[in-house]
Design an enzyme around this catalytic site. Structure first.
Site, short mmCIF file in Angstrom:
data_model
loop_
_atom_site.label_atom_id
_atom_site.label_comp_id
_atom_site.label_asym_id
_atom_site.label_seq_id
_atom_site.Cartn_x
_atom_site.Cartn_y
_atom_site.Cartn_z
N ASP A 12 42.39 45.79 38.94
CA ASP A 12 43.59 45.02 39.30
C ASP A 12 43.99 45.21 40.75
O ASP A 12 45.17 45.16 41.09
CB ASP A 12 44.79 45.39 38.38
CG ASP A 12 44.45 45.21 36.92
OD1 ASP A 12 43.86 44.18 36.59
OD2 ASP A 12 44.76 46.12 36.12
N GLU A 13 43.01 45.45 41.61
CA GLU A 13 43.32 45.65 43.02
C GLU A 13 43.57 44.33 43.74
O GLU A 13 43.96 44.32 44.91
CB GLU A 13 42.16 46.39 43.72
CG GLU A 13 41.90 47.80 43.23
CD GLU A 13 40.85 47.83 42.12
OE1 GLU A 13 40.44 46.75 41.66
OE2 GLU A 13 40.44 48.95 41.74
N LYS A 17 41.07 37.19 44.42
CA LYS A 17 41.29 36.35 45.59
C LYS A 17 40.23 36.57 46.68
O LYS A 17 39.72 35.63 47.26
CB LYS A 17 42.67 36.72 46.14
CG LYS A 17 43.10 35.91 47.27
CD LYS A 17 44.47 36.36 47.69
CE LYS A 17 44.38 36.85 49.10
NZ LYS A 17 45.72 37.13 49.63
N GLY A 39 40.02 40.72 33.93
CA GLY A 39 40.15 39.35 34.43
C GLY A 39 40.55 39.31 35.88
O GLY A 39 41.22 40.21 36.38
N HIS A 40 40.07 38.30 36.56
CA HIS A 40 40.51 38.04 37.93
C HIS A 40 41.53 36.92 37.88
O HIS A 40 41.39 36.00 37.10
CB HIS A 40 39.37 37.44 38.75
CG HIS A 40 38.34 38.41 39.18
ND1 HIS A 40 38.62 39.66 39.63
CD2 HIS A 40 37.01 38.25 39.27
CE1 HIS A 40 37.49 40.24 39.97
NE2 HIS A 40 36.49 39.42 39.74
N ASP A 334 52.30 43.06 51.02
CA ASP A 334 53.60 42.37 51.07
C ASP A 334 54.61 42.93 50.07
O ASP A 334 55.81 42.95 50.33
CB ASP A 334 53.41 40.86 50.81
CG ASP A 334 52.65 40.59 49.53
OD1 ASP A 334 51.51 41.08 49.41
OD2 ASP A 334 53.18 39.89 48.64
N GLY A 415 49.79 38.37 50.33
CA GLY A 415 50.35 37.39 49.39
C GLY A 415 49.28 36.97 48.41
O GLY A 415 48.10 37.20 48.66
P1 GDP Z 1 41.49 42.06 39.97
O1 GDP Z 1 41.51 42.63 38.60
O2 GDP Z 1 41.21 43.10 41.00
O3 GDP Z 1 40.62 40.85 40.11
O4 GDP Z 1 43.00 41.62 40.26
P2 GDP Z 1 43.54 40.16 40.39
O5 GDP Z 1 42.73 39.41 41.35
O6 GDP Z 1 43.75 39.62 39.02
O7 GDP Z 1 44.95 40.44 41.10
C1 GDP Z 1 46.04 40.96 40.44
C2 GDP Z 1 47.30 40.19 40.81
O8 GDP Z 1 47.66 40.40 42.15
C3 GDP Z 1 47.19 38.68 40.66
O9 GDP Z 1 48.35 38.19 40.04
C4 GDP Z 1 47.07 38.18 42.09
O10 GDP Z 1 47.55 36.85 42.25
C5 GDP Z 1 47.92 39.16 42.82
N1 GDP Z 1 47.58 39.39 44.22
C6 GDP Z 1 46.36 39.53 44.80
N2 GDP Z 1 46.49 39.81 46.11
C7 GDP Z 1 47.82 39.84 46.37
C8 GDP Z 1 48.59 40.10 47.55
O11 GDP Z 1 48.09 40.38 48.62
N3 GDP Z 1 49.94 40.06 47.40
C9 GDP Z 1 50.56 39.79 46.22
N4 GDP Z 1 51.89 39.76 46.17
N5 GDP Z 1 49.88 39.55 45.09
C10 GDP Z 1 48.53 39.57 45.17
#
Ligand code: GDP
Length: 424
Positions: A12-13, A17, A39-40, A334, A415
């Site tokens: 969840d890092e 994105k 999940g991403h 952010d 963001g």
């Molecule tokens: P993953 O498990 O590492 O793939 O994590 P995700 O991609 O699902 O990201 C977790 C959450 O953080 C999602 O709701 C993203 O939209 C959000 N997110 C990702 N990058 C940022 C960021 O730089 N700022 C903010 N506020 N939210 C972010």
């Protein structure tokens, strides 16, 4: 050229994105481990998507999305995920599934659920997607390979063996209904027909792609601390989350992986039980959870509230080292804009001694955080495009952490949107 994108922490890092961004510049994007248990989140022109099994390249029409041999392949789930994209206006993606991938079967999900119930309070916090039973079967050599679906005799014999061993456990350990051989065989036939259009000798395909100079992206799931060998065992997942495993789970030479982009989060969050040294509680945690991510820190697959903590330099430095990070993408910076002061965990105190090295679980359980505090920047940094335009205290925070982890931070995510990224 092969690049990997992986997580340094508990998952969840914000890999989704960054993966989406890197996928744009890639020809082939590969999932090499795990299954639909994580999940991403990807936000793009088609909307907001939570991908669980498909690689992030599915939104581009110039890419091929590959499910590697290392993945726990839930066939109906895969088909459903492809269809749900198409229903929302995404052009039908080009997907290849390795003929050496193994099937995550409905009984894996049942066994996962039964075992969690049996362990009750001592469970490992499974998402009950069948991942642990799947990998157990794979290494116990009673897994079903995609290629086996296409040989009637082989699949019949495999199903017979599976029922034989599973039914002993179902009857005597879990006291649950038994598997029916005929029914299971029918399920396999349905799976065969569903997956047939996608099946490919992936490692051979990748061998040719590499010769042709194609750009390949290995897409990791979860993070270093969930790796079964190097993570916080046993609070780990059941397949390796490390970039090195990309070579195995895709079927490419390890020396082809040139760039290991490791995603590090500006604070900590974790799901499930287990040691979490920099964890915070109460109102302090609630506020960070509510402001975190995009609409709060809740699991993408399970909806569970995540446990929250300050940035952990000990865990993140280790997480980057064990990945072999060549560069770091630093995310959700952010979110910290509301804090007057930002605590950072810079050491662990274990039995009265302070260490900067991330220990094995038994010692980790005894660790207490050694915190230092950095001044906050007290403003919204979303929308800023240039590193130099970030408030000084924000740059100081980023540069402090860069020094702590010892890997260049080349990207700062400010963001959830696709455009919310600062290249350094
Ligand atoms: P993953 O498990 O590492 O793939 O994590 P995700 O991609 O699902 O990201 C977790 C959450 O953080 C999602 O709701 C993203 O939209 C959000 N997110 C990702 N990058 C940022 C960021 O730089 N700022 C903010 N506020 N939210 C972010």
């Amino acid at each position: 050229m092969v690049r990997a994108i992986v997580g340094a922490n508990w998952g969840d890092e914000g890999k989704g994105k960054i993966t989406d961004m890197l996928a744009k510049g890639s020809d082939i994007i590969i999932r090499f481990q795990g299954g639909s248990n994580a999940g991403h989140t990807i936000i793009n022109d088609y909307g907001k998507f939570a991908l669980h099994l498909l690689p992030s390249g599915v939104f581009y029409d110039h890419t091929t999305s590959v499910i590697g041999n290392g993945v726990a392949l839930n066939i109906p789930y895969l088909i459903k995920e492809i269809d749900s994209l198409v229903e929302r206006g995404v052009p039908r993606p080009r997907v290849l599934v390795s003929d050496r991938a193994q099937l995550l079967m409905p009984y894996h999900i049942l066994f996962d659920t039964y075992e969690e119930a049996r362990l009750a309070g001592k469970s490992f916090g499974s998402t009950k997607s069948g991942i642990a039973p799947f990998y157990s079967d794979k290494y116990a050599k009673i897994g079903i390979q995609v290629s086996e679906l296409f040989d009637d005799e082989v699949i019949k014999e495999k199903v017979r063996r599976v029922c034989e061993t599973k039914n002993v456990l179902l009857e005597h350990l879990y006291h649950k209904p038994l598997l029916d051989e005929k029914e299971l065989l029918e399920t396999c036939r349905q799976y065969r027909d569903l997956v047939a259009p996608y099946v490919c000798d992936v490692s051979s395909y990748l061998h040719d792609a590499l010769k042709e100079g194609k750009t390949i992206l290995l897409e990791g799931q979860l993070g270093s601390l969930k790796d079964p060998d190097h993570g916080i065992y046993p609070m780990v997942t059941s397949s390796s989350t490390l970039a090195a495993y990309g070579a195995i789970g895709a079927g490419i030479p390890p020396y082809e992986i040139k760039d290991i982009i490791t995603v590090v989060k500006a604070y900590s969050s974790a799901v499930g039980a287990g040691a979490f040294v920099s964890e915070i509680f109460g109102d302090e945690a609630d506020e960070l959870r509510r402001r975190g991510g995009d609409g709060g820190e809740f699991g993408a697959t399970t909806g569970r509230p995540r446990r929250m903590g300050w940035f952990d330099a000990v865990a993140s430095r280790y997480g980057c080292r064990i990945q072999g990070a060549t560069e770091v993408a630093f995310t959700v910076v952010d979110v910290l804009g509301y804090l007057d002061e930002i605590p950072v965990c810079v050491g662990y105190e274990i039995d009265g001694k302070v260490t900067r090295d991330f220990p094995a679980t038994v010692k980790l359980e005894k660790a207490r955080p050694v915190l230092t505090t950095l001044p906050g920047w007290k403003c919204d940094i979303r929308g800023i495009k240039k590193y130099g335009d970030l408030p000084e205290n924000c740059r100081n925070y980023i540069e402090f952490i860069e020094k702590e982890i010892g890997v260049p931070i080349t990207m700062v995510s400010n963001g959830p949107g696709r455009e919310d990224i600062i290249m350094r």
